[in-house]
Design an enzyme around this catalytic site. Structure first.
Site, mmCIF file in Angstrom:
data_model
loop_
_atom_site.group_PDB
_atom_site.id
_atom_site.type_symbol
_atom_site.label_atom_id
_atom_site.label_comp_id
_atom_site.label_asym_id
_atom_site.label_seq_id
_atom_site.Cartn_x
_atom_site.Cartn_y
_atom_site.Cartn_z
ATOM 1 N N LYS A 116 0.070 4.255 -0.286
ATOM 2 C CA LYS A 116 -0.615 5.451 0.259
ATOM 3 C C LYS A 116 -0.420 6.616 -0.738
ATOM 4 O O LYS A 116 -0.351 6.373 -1.935
ATOM 5 C CB LYS A 116 -0.097 5.782 1.658
ATOM 6 C CG LYS A 116 -0.046 4.544 2.559
ATOM 7 C CD LYS A 116 0.098 4.881 4.004
ATOM 8 C CE LYS A 116 0.350 3.605 4.783
ATOM 9 N NZ LYS A 116 -0.029 3.703 6.165
ATOM 10 N N GLU B 94 -7.044 4.674 7.658
ATOM 11 C CA GLU B 94 -6.801 6.093 7.344
ATOM 12 C C GLU B 94 -8.011 6.710 6.642
ATOM 13 O O GLU B 94 -8.293 7.902 6.805
ATOM 14 C CB GLU B 94 -5.516 6.225 6.511
ATOM 15 C CG GLU B 94 -4.283 5.981 7.382
ATOM 16 C CD GLU B 94 -3.044 5.504 6.645
ATOM 17 O OE1 GLU B 94 -2.997 5.572 5.404
ATOM 18 O OE2 GLU B 94 -2.102 5.048 7.337
ATOM 19 N N SER C 229 3.196 -2.203 10.289
ATOM 20 C CA SER C 229 4.648 -2.210 10.529
ATOM 21 C C SER C 229 5.317 -3.532 10.147
ATOM 22 O O SER C 229 6.249 -3.974 10.821
ATOM 23 C CB SER C 229 4.949 -1.832 11.989
ATOM 24 O OG SER C 229 4.494 -0.504 12.247
ATOM 25 N N HIS D 140 -9.719 1.111 4.760
ATOM 26 C CA HIS D 140 -8.440 1.307 5.454
ATOM 27 C C HIS D 140 -8.673 2.289 6.613
ATOM 28 O O HIS D 140 -9.456 3.222 6.501
ATOM 29 C CB HIS D 140 -7.397 1.871 4.482
ATOM 30 C CG HIS D 140 -6.007 1.849 5.034
ATOM 31 N ND1 HIS D 140 -5.572 2.780 5.941
ATOM 32 C CD2 HIS D 140 -4.963 1.005 4.823
ATOM 33 C CE1 HIS D 140 -4.311 2.502 6.268
ATOM 34 N NE2 HIS D 140 -3.914 1.431 5.598
ATOM 35 N N GLU E 56 -5.628 -5.075 10.407
ATOM 36 C CA GLU E 56 -4.633 -4.025 10.611
ATOM 37 C C GLU E 56 -4.951 -3.275 11.902
ATOM 38 O O GLU E 56 -5.759 -2.325 11.890
ATOM 39 C CB GLU E 56 -4.678 -3.037 9.452
ATOM 40 C CG GLU E 56 -4.331 -3.621 8.112
ATOM 41 C CD GLU E 56 -3.688 -2.582 7.210
ATOM 42 O OE1 GLU E 56 -2.544 -2.768 6.820
ATOM 43 O OE2 GLU E 56 -4.333 -1.559 6.941
ATOM 44 N N ASN F 110 0.857 -1.182 0.000
ATOM 45 C CA ASN F 110 0.000 0.000 0.000
ATOM 46 C C ASN F 110 0.900 1.240 0.000
ATOM 47 O O ASN F 110 1.483 1.576 1.017
ATOM 48 C CB ASN F 110 -0.892 -0.021 1.255
ATOM 49 C CG ASN F 110 -1.681 1.262 1.431
ATOM 50 O OD1 ASN F 110 -1.824 2.047 0.486
ATOM 51 N ND2 ASN F 110 -2.195 1.489 2.635
ATOM 52 N N GLY G 115 2.076 2.228 10.641
ATOM 53 C CA GLY G 115 3.027 3.336 10.513
ATOM 54 C C GLY G 115 3.709 3.718 11.814
ATOM 55 O O GLY G 115 4.325 4.785 11.905
HETATM 56 C C1 PEP Z 1 -0.929 0.205 5.880
HETATM 57 O O1 PEP Z 1 -0.986 1.371 5.607
HETATM 58 O O2 PEP Z 1 -1.791 -0.556 5.463
HETATM 59 C C2 PEP Z 1 0.182 -0.281 6.708
HETATM 60 C C3 PEP Z 1 0.119 -1.491 7.168
HETATM 61 O O3 PEP Z 1 1.206 0.587 6.934
HETATM 62 P P1 PEP Z 1 2.632 0.267 7.625
HETATM 63 O O4 PEP Z 1 3.139 -1.005 7.027
HETATM 64 O O5 PEP Z 1 3.502 1.436 7.269
HETATM 65 O O6 PEP Z 1 2.390 0.148 9.091
#
Ligand code: PEP
Length: 255
Positions: free
Chosen positions: A12, A102, A218, A100, A172, A10, A178
């Site tokens: 973003k 976000e 992460s 997601h 998630e 992803n 992040g």
């Molecule tokens: C994501 O945005 O779906 C995500 C898992 O981000 P990160 O790997 O940076 O934590």
């Protein structure tokens, strides 16, 4: 039944179309072709990069899949700024992330809207990657399983049983996205197993055994192997680490 591991990057809101071409070339040519028969690798760039990636993937017959990060609930019409399922399908998108955290947080997306977007994706033969996950306070209260399974059922509401197998679920935890704070493999497995059990309860064992459940939050080359070893974790949704070709291909190779 054995489920093919999926690693989805992803991106973003990062990388213009020229940077996207460079990254896709590095990823596709760093992994041996036979690797892609074992693990499915997908990138989820911003909308503006998709056409360039399609041209590259088609032209070089790359095994890499790609998709988008959002889809409108509507197929067309007066919805300024939105991008529809038919548009993504025409661009060859295999996947689209829906719900997601976000988007839930910054765009106020509700379970009802997420559910409409899941339906819009499926209607256009794009597989939704339905994201669910609890904020830190919910985990600290011990309500993470209830929270995520409720989001799952709301996101799938009204789907026909056979449609559910085309959905990918991504667990998630919001506190892991992040932040550099990854869930332990056991914690991630607990929720992924609960999500699969909920799928079995609602749609039957066969469907539950077919649906891929990813972990996201992460994920890096240093933790992917222990995560995908878990019985109910079928891959990862990767944010930050998917923007670095070397790190992402290392992560894929270890999945
Ligand atoms: C994501 O945005 O779906 C995500 C898992 O981000 P990160 O790997 O940076 O934590």
């Amino acid at each position: 039944m054995s489920r093919q591991v999926l690693i989805a990057g992803n991106w973003k809101m990062n990388l213009n179309h020229l940077e996207a071409i460079a990254l896709v070339q590095k990823i596709a040519f760093s992994l041996p072709e036979k690797y892609f028969a074992k693990v499915e690798v997908a990138v989820l760039p911003p909308f503006t990069d998709i056409r360039s990636i399609q041209t590259l993937v088609d032209g070089d017959k790359l095994k890499l899949r790609y998709g988008a990060q959002d889809v409108s609930r509507y197929d067309s019409g007066a919805y300024t700024g939105d991008v529809s399922g038919p548009m993504l399908a025409k661009l060859g998108c295999a996947y689209v992330t829906v719900g997601h955290s976000e988007r839930r947080e910054h765009h106020g997306e509700t379970d009802e809207l997420v559910n409409a977007k899941v339906k819009a994706a499926l209607k256009n033969e794009v597989s939704p990657i339905l994201c669910v996950g609890e904020p830190l306070e919910v985990r600290e209260a011990g309500d993470h399983v209830e929270h995520t399974t409720t989001q799952l059922i709301a996101g799938l509401k009204g789907l026909k049983t056979e449609q559910v197998s085309k959905v990918v679920v991504a667990y998630e935890p919001v506190w892991a996205i992040g932040t550099g704070r990854v869930a332990t493999p056991a914690d991630a497995q607990e929720v992924c197993a609960a999500l699969r059990a909920k799928l079995a309860e609602k749609y039957g064992d066969q469907i539950a055994s077919e649906v891929r459940v990813l972990y996201g939050g992460s994920v890096k080359s240093g933790n992917i192997a222990d995560l995908v070893k878990q019985d109910d974790i079928d891959g990862a949704l990767v944010g930050g680490a998917s923007l670095d070709a070397e790190e992402f291909t290392k992560l894929c190779a270890l999945a």
